[in-house]
Write a protein that holds these residues in place. Structure first.
Motif, PDB file in Angstrom:
ATOM      1  N   ILE A  42       0.848  -1.197   0.000  1.00  0.00           N
ATOM      2  CA  ILE A  42       0.000   0.000   0.000  1.00  0.00           C
ATOM      3  C   ILE A  42       0.878   1.239   0.000  1.00  0.00           C
ATOM      4  N   ASP A  43       0.529   2.212  -0.832  1.00  0.00           N
ATOM      5  CA  ASP A  43       1.221   3.502  -0.808  1.00  0.00           C
ATOM      6  C   ASP A  43       0.666   4.286   0.374  1.00  0.00           C
ATOM      7  N   MET A  44       1.427   4.334   1.465  1.00  0.00           N
ATOM      8  CA  MET A  44       0.937   4.951   2.687  1.00  0.00           C
ATOM      9  C   MET A  44       0.819   6.470   2.561  1.00  0.00           C
ATOM     10  N   ARG A  45       1.326   7.053   1.465  1.00  0.00           N
ATOM     11  CA  ARG A  45       1.159   8.500   1.239  1.00  0.00           C
ATOM     12  C   ARG A  45      -0.141   8.793   0.490  1.00  0.00           C
ATOM     13  N   ASP A  46      -0.812   7.734   0.038  1.00  0.00           N
ATOM     14  CA  ASP A  46      -2.056   7.881  -0.723  1.00  0.00           C
ATOM     15  C   ASP A  46      -3.231   7.668   0.237  1.00  0.00           C
ATOM     16  N   ASP A  47      -3.883   8.768   0.623  1.00  0.00           N
ATOM     17  CA  ASP A  47      -4.996   8.681   1.580  1.00  0.00           C
ATOM     18  C   ASP A  47      -6.078   7.727   1.105  1.00  0.00           C
ATOM     19  N   GLY A  48      -6.371   7.747  -0.203  1.00  0.00           N
ATOM     20  CA  GLY A  48      -7.408   6.872  -0.751  1.00  0.00           C
ATOM     21  C   GLY A  48      -7.041   5.401  -0.619  1.00  0.00           C
ATOM     22  N   ALA A  49      -5.777   5.079  -0.844  1.00  0.00           N
ATOM     23  CA  ALA A  49      -5.326   3.688  -0.729  1.00  0.00           C
ATOM     24  C   ALA A  49      -5.412   3.217   0.717  1.00  0.00           C
ATOM     25  N   VAL A  50      -5.019   4.081   1.650  1.00  0.00           N
ATOM     26  CA  VAL A  50      -5.110   3.742   3.077  1.00  0.00           C
ATOM     27  C   VAL A  50      -6.575   3.561   3.468  1.00  0.00           C
TER      28      VAL A  50
END
Length: 199
Positions: A172-180
């Motif tokens: 998961i790209d932890m900088r991507d709010d949507g992905a989190v």
């Protein structure tokens, strides 16, 4: 000394300590440095704090209180009215906080790891206690099952938040709010709705 003067002096010392940790780092900061920045004598610092470790603990407590105040605002502003939305927002807030903290030079990685480990039980309880009213309200409204064990459920989610804060993800790209948000939304609350499966 009046109580408000005492509180103001204590707050000034804590604020000065934060400034010193930021510019000099935790290891190099001394009580003398903190006193000088706070505009008080070294003996005044010792009236409020036994040693540097107790100053660090007070700073950690002040940072924790500020963190939870800000998380509550984020949850109330962006979490919507469902428990799922609120917990998803809490997770996004925590991953954003990690991005803010990472470049800071207050502590090196080993110091942060030591503080998180040494105070882990206390930090976990603070987080679970913060989450408890949200889960309790969802139980009362029927959003989650009525027999849900709130202390257990909030500890589980607090552990998830700690993991999101401390552990990078391989997927998961932890900088991507949507992905989190998508990651958390897929699993959070579902276990709070259905009871545990019997074998």
């Amino acid at each position: 000394m009046t109580q408000s003067v005492a509180v103001d002096t204590r707050d000034a010392i804590i604020s000065a300590a934060f400034g010193c940790f930021r510019t000099r780092g935790l290891a190099k900061t001394t009580i003398v440095d903190i006193a000088r920045v706070a505009g008080v004598s070294r003996s005044t610092v010792y009236e409020y704090f036994r040693d540097k470790e107790t100053v660090v603990e007070a700073c950690a407590e002040a940072a924790s209180q500020r963190f939870y105040r800000n998380m509550a605002k984020a949850i109330d502003r962006h979490g919507g009215s469902t428990l799922e939305g609120r917990l998803v927002r809490a997770a996004v807030f925590v991953t954003q906080a990690r991005q803010v903290v990472e470049p800071e030079v207050y502590f090196d990685a080993a110091e942060v790891s030591l503080m998180m480990t040494k105070n882990a039980a206390t930090l976990l309880k603070e987080c679970a206690d913060f989450l408890a009213p949200y889960v309790t309200a969802a139980r009362l409204t029927g959003e989650v099952r009525t027999d849900l064990d709130v202390p257990s459920a909030t500890e589980w989610f607090a552990r998830m938040l700690f993991s999101l804060f401390t552990t990078p993800s391989p997927t998961i790209d932890m900088r991507d709010d949507g992905a989190v948000a998508d990651f958390v939304r897929s699993y959070v609350v579902r276990g709070f709705v259905e009871g545990p499966r019997r074998r």
